[in-house]
Design a protein around this motif. Structure first.
Motif, mmCIF file in Angstrom:
data_model
loop_
_atom_site.group_PDB
_atom_site.id
_atom_site.type_symbol
_atom_site.label_atom_id
_atom_site.label_comp_id
_atom_site.label_asym_id
_atom_site.label_seq_id
_atom_site.Cartn_x
_atom_site.Cartn_y
_atom_site.Cartn_z
ATOM 1 N N LEU A 23 0.925 -0.976 0.186
ATOM 2 C CA LEU A 23 0.359 0.204 -0.307
ATOM 3 C C LEU A 23 1.381 1.112 0.060
ATOM 4 C CD1 LEU A 23 -2.557 -0.911 2.581
ATOM 5 C CD2 LEU A 23 -2.947 -0.715 0.051
ATOM 6 N N SER A 24 2.530 1.261 0.864
ATOM 7 C CA SER A 24 2.823 2.234 0.452
ATOM 8 C C SER A 24 3.391 2.476 -0.384
ATOM 9 C CB SER A 24 3.716 2.271 1.569
ATOM 10 O OG SER A 24 4.834 3.619 1.349
ATOM 11 N N ASP A 25 4.140 1.277 -0.577
ATOM 12 C CA ASP A 25 5.025 1.712 -2.476
ATOM 13 C C ASP A 25 3.604 1.899 -3.328
ATOM 14 O OD1 ASP A 25 6.903 0.732 -4.142
ATOM 15 O OD2 ASP A 25 6.210 0.012 -4.914
ATOM 16 N N GLU A 26 2.452 1.578 -3.155
ATOM 17 C CA GLU A 26 1.369 2.338 -4.507
ATOM 18 C C GLU A 26 1.133 3.486 -3.790
ATOM 19 O OE1 GLU A 26 -1.697 -0.147 -3.819
ATOM 20 O OE2 GLU A 26 -0.961 -1.563 -5.479
ATOM 21 N N VAL A 27 1.630 4.572 -2.882
ATOM 22 C CA VAL A 27 0.968 5.846 -2.243
ATOM 23 C C VAL A 27 1.933 6.270 -3.513
ATOM 24 C CG1 VAL A 27 1.058 7.781 -1.007
ATOM 25 C CG2 VAL A 27 -0.514 5.398 -0.618
ATOM 26 N N LYS A 28 3.120 6.204 -3.993
ATOM 27 C CA LYS A 28 4.191 6.781 -4.869
ATOM 28 C C LYS A 28 3.755 7.225 -5.709
ATOM 29 C CE LYS A 28 7.409 3.600 -5.238
ATOM 30 N NZ LYS A 28 9.243 3.505 -5.425
ATOM 31 N N ASN A 29 2.751 6.423 -6.510
ATOM 32 C CA ASN A 29 2.673 6.864 -7.812
ATOM 33 C C ASN A 29 0.790 7.647 -7.825
ATOM 34 O OD1 ASN A 29 4.402 5.419 -9.776
ATOM 35 N ND2 ASN A 29 3.087 3.918 -9.108
ATOM 36 N N SER A 30 0.914 7.260 -6.606
ATOM 37 C CA SER A 30 -1.025 7.939 -6.609
ATOM 38 C C SER A 30 -0.864 9.480 -5.681
ATOM 39 C CB SER A 30 -1.768 7.150 -5.665
ATOM 40 O OG SER A 30 -1.429 7.609 -4.306
ATOM 41 N N CYS A 31 0.205 9.636 -5.303
ATOM 42 C CA CYS A 31 0.208 11.108 -4.510
ATOM 43 C C CYS A 31 1.221 11.579 -5.665
ATOM 44 C CB CYS A 31 1.870 10.964 -3.513
ATOM 45 S SG CYS A 31 0.557 9.977 -2.193
ATOM 46 N N LYS A 32 1.399 11.398 -7.159
ATOM 47 C CA LYS A 32 2.212 12.390 -7.695
ATOM 48 C C LYS A 32 1.075 13.415 -8.194
ATOM 49 C CE LYS A 32 5.906 8.770 -9.563
ATOM 50 N NZ LYS A 32 6.783 8.315 -10.502
ATOM 51 N N ILE A 33 1.864 14.825 -8.246
ATOM 52 C CA ILE A 33 2.178 15.430 -8.753
ATOM 53 C C ILE A 33 2.345 16.240 -9.432
ATOM 54 C CG2 ILE A 33 -0.124 17.787 -8.457
ATOM 55 C CD1 ILE A 33 -1.272 16.114 -6.639
ATOM 56 N N PRO A 34 2.741 16.467 -10.870
ATOM 57 C CA PRO A 34 3.874 17.606 -11.420
ATOM 58 C C PRO A 34 3.366 19.097 -10.759
ATOM 59 C CG PRO A 34 2.555 16.114 -13.218
ATOM 60 C CD PRO A 34 1.528 16.273 -11.792
ATOM 61 N N ARG A 35 5.029 19.296 -10.331
ATOM 62 C CA ARG A 35 5.323 20.575 -10.486
ATOM 63 C C ARG A 35 4.341 21.123 -10.789
ATOM 64 N NH1 ARG A 35 8.875 21.710 -5.845
ATOM 65 N NH2 ARG A 35 9.268 24.632 -5.756
ATOM 66 N N GLU A 36 4.290 21.556 -11.718
ATOM 67 C CA GLU A 36 4.393 22.222 -13.295
ATOM 68 C C GLU A 36 2.599 22.494 -12.716
ATOM 69 O OE1 GLU A 36 5.651 18.922 -15.507
ATOM 70 O OE2 GLU A 36 6.601 19.756 -13.598
ATOM 71 N N ALA A 37 2.423 21.474 -12.830
ATOM 72 C CA ALA A 37 0.383 21.408 -12.535
ATOM 73 C C ALA A 37 -0.238 22.699 -11.738
ATOM 74 C CB ALA A 37 -0.295 20.237 -12.557
ATOM 75 N N PHE A 38 0.693 23.198 -11.184
ATOM 76 C CA PHE A 38 0.529 23.978 -10.166
ATOM 77 C C PHE A 38 0.140 25.145 -10.638
ATOM 78 C CE2 PHE A 38 1.552 20.680 -6.945
ATOM 79 C CZ PHE A 38 0.769 20.767 -5.850
ATOM 80 N N GLY A 39 1.450 25.763 -11.864
ATOM 81 C CA GLY A 39 1.663 27.191 -12.530
ATOM 82 C C GLY A 39 0.334 26.835 -13.376
ATOM 83 N N GLU A 40 0.089 25.818 -14.309
ATOM 84 C CA GLU A 40 -0.506 25.738 -14.945
ATOM 85 C C GLU A 40 -2.085 26.570 -14.614
ATOM 86 O OE1 GLU A 40 -2.258 21.925 -17.825
ATOM 87 O OE2 GLU A 40 -0.475 21.685 -16.753
ATOM 88 N N TYR A 41 -2.576 25.487 -13.345
ATOM 89 C CA TYR A 41 -4.320 25.520 -12.745
ATOM 90 C C TYR A 41 -3.799 27.374 -12.167
ATOM 91 C CZ TYR A 41 -5.050 21.341 -14.924
ATOM 92 O OH TYR A 41 -5.550 20.244 -16.155
ATOM 93 N N GLY A 42 -2.803 27.926 -11.436
ATOM 94 C CA GLY A 42 -3.328 28.785 -10.758
ATOM 95 C C GLY A 42 -3.070 28.427 -9.576
ATOM 96 N N VAL A 43 -3.106 27.364 -9.260
ATOM 97 C CA VAL A 43 -2.996 26.709 -7.658
ATOM 98 C C VAL A 43 -1.526 27.455 -6.769
ATOM 99 C CG1 VAL A 43 -3.119 25.145 -6.006
ATOM 100 C CG2 VAL A 43 -4.123 24.621 -8.496
ATOM 101 N N LYS A 44 -2.085 28.545 -5.380
ATOM 102 C CA LYS A 44 -0.885 28.942 -4.749
ATOM 103 C C LYS A 44 -0.481 28.455 -4.010
ATOM 104 C CE LYS A 44 -1.968 33.039 -6.446
ATOM 105 N NZ LYS A 44 -2.327 34.712 -6.448
ATOM 106 N N ARG A 45 0.119 27.050 -4.293
ATOM 107 C CA ARG A 45 0.950 26.623 -3.109
ATOM 108 C C ARG A 45 1.452 26.742 -1.689
ATOM 109 N NH1 ARG A 45 6.212 23.607 -3.720
ATOM 110 N NH2 ARG A 45 6.357 25.476 -5.228
ATOM 111 N N GLY A 46 0.555 26.657 -0.994
ATOM 112 C CA GLY A 46 1.404 26.894 0.446
ATOM 113 C C GLY A 46 0.251 27.963 0.926
ATOM 114 N N LEU A 47 -0.488 28.280 0.465
ATOM 115 C CA LEU A 47 -1.915 29.232 0.154
ATOM 116 C C LEU A 47 -0.267 30.948 -0.055
ATOM 117 C CD1 LEU A 47 -4.242 28.854 2.545
ATOM 118 C CD2 LEU A 47 -4.352 28.901 0.555
ATOM 119 N N ARG A 48 0.491 30.554 -1.160
ATOM 120 C CA ARG A 48 1.829 31.491 -1.536
ATOM 121 C C ARG A 48 1.754 31.995 -2.422
ATOM 122 N NH1 ARG A 48 2.744 33.665 3.652
ATOM 123 N NH2 ARG A 48 4.260 34.047 2.456
#
Length: 448
Positions: free
Chosen positions: A10-35
């Protein structure tokens, strides 16, 4: 399938299920850490309590570094602290009154408020017994559990009327020092094998004096008590955006009970990126004292600090703990005050040489971090840089450094909770998360 393997799988599978590309935050206009991109915080609320200023904005909106300022209810921190230092008097209770009410008390009001806090410092006998039963646990966890337990003994725990919120706030402010002192004495007995002492708070003493009495009996000086009092003042409030206060406001917006909300704040403060950072600084300083042979040699100091930044030394985190802050740029007003206090206390304790070395670490640490990051944004020492050194000189154990932070910040937490539940147009705080996973077709269990 073995249970142990299932946990690993289960822990090993989390490696893939938690992957979110860093550039996706900019693409969607998400303020990481509310910054925001410029490092400033995303504006999510309004408050009349604290104000944290670390920069100014030019006419075009560009951030401009400035000397840090911290305001409590419109009063600059320095203007509140300096008279206390000049008059050599205790002031934490006065600041608590100010933060809760919005007004500075007169002499009669202050005397009555101090008496009220003193009357409420004693714990319910059942709470004391339960703390004893929790021997050996983390003191922040004992504090959180004890706060949740107070719900059980409160005759009206879910009432969020203004009068009841104020009553609960005063009781929490008064009882935090006693819970922490009792929890540490149990820890000292169960883990370190020392004699068990449970000292009840004394009448007519300030919170700082009573806390030192409950921890150290009479083994403290007047300067120790005044230094602790000022540390409590400096850590009592830091605006609504710091992680633990925001946690209290978020939970309060659901109209949950006071004890659940404050316990959540304690959980936030416990984290090493928040209230636990002062211990990181102290341990780093001990390391530097051992591995830097000449405490006055700038070249040797710089060389070793760059080793820290290059992840070659100490804990290999790449950090110089206590240097840098999310909001302050040129200076942290709390660190400026604590630097002066540390110097005064170092003279009494005969630790001037260590103090001078710590000042050099600050001076060179700021330079090294700026050069290493090749950043134009100034950095400065933060609150944690000197607070742990002061605790150490007072003779307080590191197990209670973060709990003492909570002992101070409970004032700000309760003030913000009262405000969150009493301003017009309040709503539950409910931001949004963007799901970026494509829809999947369901596969029957027999075909997987």
């Amino acid at each position: 399938m073995k249970k142990e393997y299932l946990i690993y799988k289960l822990s090993d599978e989390v490696k893939n299920s938690c992957k979110i590309p860093r550039e996706a935050f900019g693409e969607y206009g998400v303020k990481r850490g509310l910054r925001n991109e410029d490092g400033s915080g995303v504006l999510v609320g309004l408050t009349n309590i604290g104000n944290v200023i670390g920069y100014e904005r030019d006419d075009d909106g560009t951030l401009k570094p400035s000397a840090g300022k911290l305001y409590y209810r419109g009063y600059e921190l320095n203007d509140l602290v300096e008279p206390l230092l000049h008059e050599k008097r205790f002031g934490f209770e006065e600041i608590a009154y100010l933060l809760l009410s919005g007004q500075l008390p007169d002499e009669e009001e202050l005397a009555a408020f101090r008496e009220l806090l003193n009357d409420n410092m004693l714990l319910d006998h059942r709470t004391t017994v339960n703390i004893i039963d929790l021997e050996g646990s983390n003191i922040m966890n004992i504090l959180a559990r004890s706060v949740l337990e107070m719900y059980t003994y409160d005759p009206n725990p879910d009432d969020i009327s203004r009068d009841n919120l104020m009553r609960q706030s005063i009781e929490l402010i008064a009882k935090f020092p006693t819970i922490i002192a009792y929890a540490y004495n149990i820890y000292r007995h169960s883990v370190q094998g020392r004699s068990l002492h449970i000292r009840h708070p004394l009448e007519g003493k300030t919170i700082a004096e009573n806390f030192l009495y409950m921890i150290k009996h009479e083994d403290y000086t007047e300067l120790d008590a005044r230094m602790l009092d000022l540390l409590l003042i400096i850590q009592a409030e830091h605006g609504g955006g710091n992680n633990s206060t925001f946690t209290v406001r978020v939970t309060s917006s659901t109209r949950t009970d006071t004890y659940s909300s404050i316990a959540a704040g304690i959980g936030s403060l416990k984290g090493p990126l928040h209230g636990g950072a002062n211990i990181k600084v102290v341990n780093m300083f001990h390391h530097l004292k051992e591995y830097i042979s000449d405490w006055k040699n700038i070249d040797e100091i710089d060389t070793y600090l760059y080793r820290l930044l290059n992840k070659e030394a100490y804990d290999k985190s790449g950090l110089i703990y206590g240097i840098g802050h999310a909001v302050y740029t040129m200076s942290d007003p709390r660190a400026v005050q604590l630097k002066k206090l540390a110097g005064e206390l170092a003279k009494e304790k005969g630790r001037e040489e260590e103090y001078e070395f710590l000042k050099l670490i600050e001076q060179e640490g700021v330079k090294c971090v700026t050069a290493f990051r090749k950043s134009t944004k100034p950095v400065c020492a933060n609150l944690d840089f000197y607070s742990g050194f002061i605790y150490e000189m007072i003779g307080l154990p590191e197990e209670i450094y973060t709990p003492i932070f909570a002992m101070a910040r409970i004032v700000g937490w309760t003030a913000h909770r009262i405000e969150e539940l009493n301003f017009e147009g309040r709503r539950i705080i409910r931001p949004a998360y963007k799901n970026i996973l494509s829809p999947k077709a369901y596969v029957p269990l027999s075909e997987r």
